[in-house]
Write an enzyme that holds these catalytic residues in place. Sequence first.
Site, PDB file in Angstrom:
ATOM      1  CB  SER A   1      -0.879   0.008   1.253  1.00  0.00           C
ATOM      2  OG  SER A   1      -0.060   0.263   2.385  1.00  0.00           O
ATOM      3  CE  LYS A   2       0.027   8.559  -0.647  1.00  0.00           C
ATOM      4  NZ  LYS A   2       1.358   8.859  -0.138  1.00  0.00           N
ATOM      5  NE  ARG A   3      -2.167   3.316   6.015  1.00  0.00           N
ATOM      6  CZ  ARG A   3      -2.727   2.154   6.372  1.00  0.00           C
ATOM      7  NH1 ARG A   3      -2.172   1.411   7.312  1.00  0.00           N
ATOM      8  NH2 ARG A   3      -3.834   1.745   5.788  1.00  0.00           N
TER       9      ARG A   3
ATOM     10  N   GLY B   1       4.869   2.336   1.376  1.00  0.00           N
ATOM     11  CA  GLY B   1       5.840   3.141   0.643  1.00  0.00           C
ATOM     12  C   GLY B   1       6.298   4.323   1.489  1.00  0.00           C
ATOM     13  CG  ASP B   2       3.627   7.496   2.292  1.00  0.00           C
ATOM     14  OD1 ASP B   2       4.208   7.624   1.188  1.00  0.00           O
ATOM     15  OD2 ASP B   2       2.444   7.842   2.486  1.00  0.00           O
TER      16      ASP B   2
END
Length: 520
Positions: free
Chosen positions: A266-268, A270-271
């Site tokens: 998920s984008k989370r 990645g962050d």
Amino acid sequence: MERRVRVRFAPSPTGPLHIGGVRTALFNYLFAKQHDGDFLLRIEDTDSNRFVPGAEAYIIETFKWLGLPFDEGVGIGGDKGPYRQSERRDIYRVHVQRLLDEGKAYYAFDTPEELEAMRKRLEAAKAASQQYDATTRMTMKNSLSLPADEVKALLAAGTPYVVRVKVEPGQEIVVHDMIRGDVHVQSDILDDKVLYKSADDLPTYHLANIVDDYLMEISHVIRGEEWLPSAPLHVLLYRYLGWADRMPAFAHLPLLLKPDGNGKLSKRDGDRLGFPVFPLAWTDPQTGAVSSGYRESGYYPEAVVNMLAFLGWNPGTEQEIFTLEELVKAFDLEKVSKSGAKFNLDKAHWYNRHYLQRHAAADLLPALEAQLSEKTLDAAAQALARDEKACIRMIELVKDRLTFPGDLYGQLFFFFEAPAAYDEKVVKKRWQPEMPAMIQAWWQAAEATDFSVPALEALTERMIGEQGWNTGKFYNSLRVALVGTSMGPHLFDIMALLGRAESGRRLAVACEKIGQGLTA
Ligand code: GLU
């Protein structure tokens, strides 16, 4: 006769494309090119609530950047268009009507409140079926449960409705999947899914997807695993529409998993772990929030393609570096794995390093210039920054240490900044009270050479021999005096680029400061 291979990438323009979607498109591309087939771009924009402006342009830009051109579709054209679903209403209407006329679909007039009440009822009864299907449809408000004239009156009055597929229970449905084999499903577990909504005069994903795959003569549907649950309904719709003999083969690709743990990437993640999950940077049109992209983070498109190809597939050999042409030859859809593919950040870096090394130092000059333009430089550093030849030489010296072009300044800063401090550890270990005198003696001789690398090397070797200096201590002290740290390329390469004036100035300052016991 063998069917012509035609595949499509069919994203919904609901925001930036996730890297998993890019992998789906890549696998479609490889499969198409391998079979001299066609690679189409179809925009599935039938869900007007989730439509995001800019998303379509973003998708097109992504594949331009990656060098994966479409043969047909939005932005290209072709004789099976339009390729944007919102422009195909007339086409869908015909097929919805056909299903209604043939009793394979029906009108439903239930309001959101009535649907919610049904859901609660089923939940309270702990019913096995929690949906609108053969066991519940007669309790609802639709053209199967209501008298014909009432249906007519509702329609005549313009009452909003949806059209639902009438799934007959007791049928066996088989999805032929090139990766997973045959998946058998009983129709009883399927819902009477909505195919069309009168409110926006648009079909839903299921109907539009099937009608378009058929009319666009799609031979293989290659898509993410998250669409596997929809596949039985799609097979059924092919049957209902009388197109079973033109049904495409399916291939559902494994999920992309987070680098740690087992969830979906998920984008989370990645962050949290510091990598982009989108191919290009994206600015949310509503909040203005910016998400990072592979392109803007300094990844090369070849590296992204090569890395993505290995997420769920491998050639079964040791080879890891593939050009796009080599991938087209080696790729094998049937060898794609069934289990999720873990995203690996080290591997992403490894690929990028590899492709960066293939570029000449001069190709990286614009990146260095961009980084320098953000710094405040003194006059000497400005002159050095303007010297293209010198900058290219610097890049050559550190290129093999780079993963991204953005790493350049971090490897070259000491060319542009005189040391503000001296590495204490090195000073403690290597510096001796007689060092200023040694450096001064050396400098007098060095200054008189042509200041080329060979001249400085020869001189130093001679002096070390004559004076009996400790080689390691002398070089380390000279380096820390010149650049402040123990890092960097060959010392005389640095010195030759800095030039006599700047080198002399730095050595004098260092001798004075370190000589007084100061490291900053
Ligand atoms: N519109 C769907 C998506 O957003 C397409 C799924 C499919 O390829 O059938 O991925």
